[in-house]
Scaffold this active site. Structure first.
Site, PDB file in Angstrom:
ATOM      1  N   HIS A  97       0.823  -1.220   0.000  1.00  0.00           N
ATOM      2  CA  HIS A  97       0.000   0.000   0.000  1.00  0.00           C
ATOM      3  C   HIS A  97       0.853   1.265   0.000  1.00  0.00           C
ATOM      4  O   HIS A  97       0.495   2.282   0.579  1.00  0.00           O
ATOM      5  CB  HIS A  97      -1.018  -0.004   1.138  1.00  0.00           C
ATOM      6  CG  HIS A  97      -0.508  -0.567   2.428  1.00  0.00           C
ATOM      7  ND1 HIS A  97      -1.141  -1.580   3.090  1.00  0.00           N
ATOM      8  CD2 HIS A  97       0.593  -0.286   3.152  1.00  0.00           C
ATOM      9  CE1 HIS A  97      -0.462  -1.880   4.179  1.00  0.00           C
ATOM     10  NE2 HIS A  97       0.592  -1.107   4.246  1.00  0.00           N
ATOM     11  N   SER A  98       1.989   1.186  -0.672  1.00  0.00           N
ATOM     12  CA  SER A  98       2.931   2.294  -0.678  1.00  0.00           C
ATOM     13  C   SER A  98       2.462   3.474  -1.533  1.00  0.00           C
ATOM     14  O   SER A  98       2.111   3.319  -2.704  1.00  0.00           O
ATOM     15  CB  SER A  98       4.259   1.764  -1.219  1.00  0.00           C
ATOM     16  OG  SER A  98       5.097   2.809  -1.642  1.00  0.00           O
ATOM     17  N   ASN A  99       2.504   4.679  -0.935  1.00  0.00           N
ATOM     18  CA  ASN A  99       2.256   5.897  -1.710  1.00  0.00           C
ATOM     19  C   ASN A  99       3.379   6.125  -2.704  1.00  0.00           C
ATOM     20  O   ASN A  99       3.175   6.668  -3.796  1.00  0.00           O
ATOM     21  CB  ASN A  99       2.180   7.112  -0.781  1.00  0.00           C
ATOM     22  CG  ASN A  99       1.000   7.024   0.172  1.00  0.00           C
ATOM     23  OD1 ASN A  99      -0.119   6.836  -0.260  1.00  0.00           O
ATOM     24  ND2 ASN A  99       1.271   7.143   1.464  1.00  0.00           N
ATOM     25  N   LEU A 101       5.297   3.865  -4.314  1.00  0.00           N
ATOM     26  CA  LEU A 101       5.236   3.043  -5.532  1.00  0.00           C
ATOM     27  C   LEU A 101       4.082   3.488  -6.432  1.00  0.00           C
ATOM     28  O   LEU A 101       4.192   3.481  -7.654  1.00  0.00           O
ATOM     29  CB  LEU A 101       5.116   1.565  -5.169  1.00  0.00           C
ATOM     30  CG  LEU A 101       6.322   0.988  -4.415  1.00  0.00           C
ATOM     31  CD1 LEU A 101       6.150  -0.515  -4.215  1.00  0.00           C
ATOM     32  CD2 LEU A 101       7.633   1.293  -5.131  1.00  0.00           C
TER      33      LEU A 101
END
Ligand SMILES: *Cc1c(COP(=O)(O)O)cnc(C)c1O
Length: 372
Positions: A97-99, A101
């Site tokens: 859930h990386s902002n 990436l």
């Protein structure tokens, strides 16, 4: 995709670094002009702030849509560097859930650069729902590689480098490994600091932001130091620990030439207050109380916080203002909204939406509902 060249020359611009960066190394010469430039600062009427304190907010959540938040500022320098080095693909790592990436994948797609991203996640890829940031990352052509979680920062960097080398070796494609402390990453917030100097920054006493890898805090703390240390820079640590963060920032200080290779010179610990605690039960894990807080801030102020970073950071900002005010230099606080709105879209908010008294049903025209 390997043979396509970046269609980006129109959005690369020359970067005029502020004069006070003259003693730094590896100052970038170019950046991308990607999202809206110049985000507003306004007063933030949070309830529960102790008397005498004023909290303002810098709206880096409004920089763009899918490319909003702090990562776009950093990637504007990193991807400009990649393009100028002739790279046609980039390699990076983050959580599912990386902002980071999500932002990278979207920017790469619009630049015609192939993104390869390492997803730190132990789940089987088939069982990860395509929602929120992960959905947006997957909507692009990014190639995903699931790697173990947790992963030491050193091994993460090693894997990013290994994949970039393999791409060069097997496909002939020049791949750019994105490593926070060996790229112009932290210049994103050197640039932001300069932007804020034209927005009345000198009237503030403290800057607070959510922090993780440390690039945002590093850029702010270095700029503050080089311009005379008029403010105090705090980071609410929402990923890993304060001591790991200082380690990474010290390494960034070496990259920009403010610390010697033997570790002497300027120290992260002297210019930056990293605050442990906000991570709570773990990276990305929310308590009921935090989710209710995020809901309350949206109701009271119209600002949408993300549960992973900015929600925790604001929650702990208020807590420290109430119980530990002496850590602040003064009473006029600037909170940097580092973005992350899509963290709200992974389903977790259901838990606090259950008894919403704001919802009624009105079927028959004549059966006008009760209003309050
Ligand atoms: C990545 C991220 C942070 C942390 O920024 P760092 O520069 O890595 O410390 C804070 N807030 C949000 C919303 C983020 O996505």
């Amino acid at each position: 995709m390997g043979s396509s060249s970046p269609s980006s020359s129109d959005i690369i611009v020359k970067y005029e670094a502020p004069a006070w960066t003259c003693g730094m190394k590896n100052v970038p010469t170019h950046k991308l002009k990607f999202s809206n430039v110049g985000t507003p600062i306004h007063k933030w009427k949070l309830s529960d702030i102790p008397d005498g304190y004023d909290v303002y907010i810098k709206r880096d959540d409004l920089r763009g849509c899918a490319t909003s938040g702090n990562k776009v500022r950093c990637l504007e320098f990193v991807l400009a560097d990649a393009i100028r080095q002739g790279c046609t693909s980039v390699v990076s790592a983050g959580s599912s859930h990386s902002n980071n990436l999500r932002t990278l994948a979207i920017m790469a797609a619009s630049l015609g650069i192939q993104a390869h991203v390492l997803i730190k996640c132990n789940q089987n890829p088939c069982s990860v729902p395509s929602v929120a940031n992960y959905l947006m990352t997957r909507l692009t052509n990014a190639k995903l590689y699931f790697v173990p979680w947790p992963l030491e920062y050193d091994e993460e960097c090693q894997r990013v480098q290994l994949l970039a080398e393999k791409l060069r070796h097997d496909t002939g494609e020049k791949a750019y490994p994105i490593v926070f402390d060996d790229s112009p990453w932290m210049y994103g917030y050197v640039d932001a600091f300069n932007e804020m100097m034209n927005q009345g920054l000198e009237s503030f006493t403290d800057i607070v932001s959510a922090s993780g890898g440390g690039g945002t805090s590093a850029g702010l703390a270095i700029s503050n130091y080089l311009t005379g240390s008029k403010l105090k820079i705090h980071g609410m640590v929402c990923y890993e620990t304060a001591s790991n963060q200082h380690k990474t920032i010290n390494s960034m200080l070496r990259y920009v030439g403010l610390q010697q290779e033997d570790g002497t010179g300027l120290q992260s610990e002297d210019i930056y207050n990293a605050i442990d605690g906000p991570i709570g039960e773990g990276y990305g894990i929310s308590t009921q109380q935090e989710l209710e807080f995020v809901h309350g801030v949206a109701q009271q102020t119209g600002v949408l916080l993300g549960p992973v970073y900015t929600g925790k950071a604001t929650y702990h900002l208020i807590k420290h203002l109430k119980t530990n005010p002496k850590i602040f230099k003064g009473k006029k606080i600037l909170f940097i909204h580092t973005g992350g709105v899509f963290e709200l879209f992974d389903g977790r908010m259901e838990e606090v939406m259950y008894s919403d008294e704001n919802v009624q049903v009105w079927r028959d025209l004549s059966d006008v509902p009760a209003v309050t």
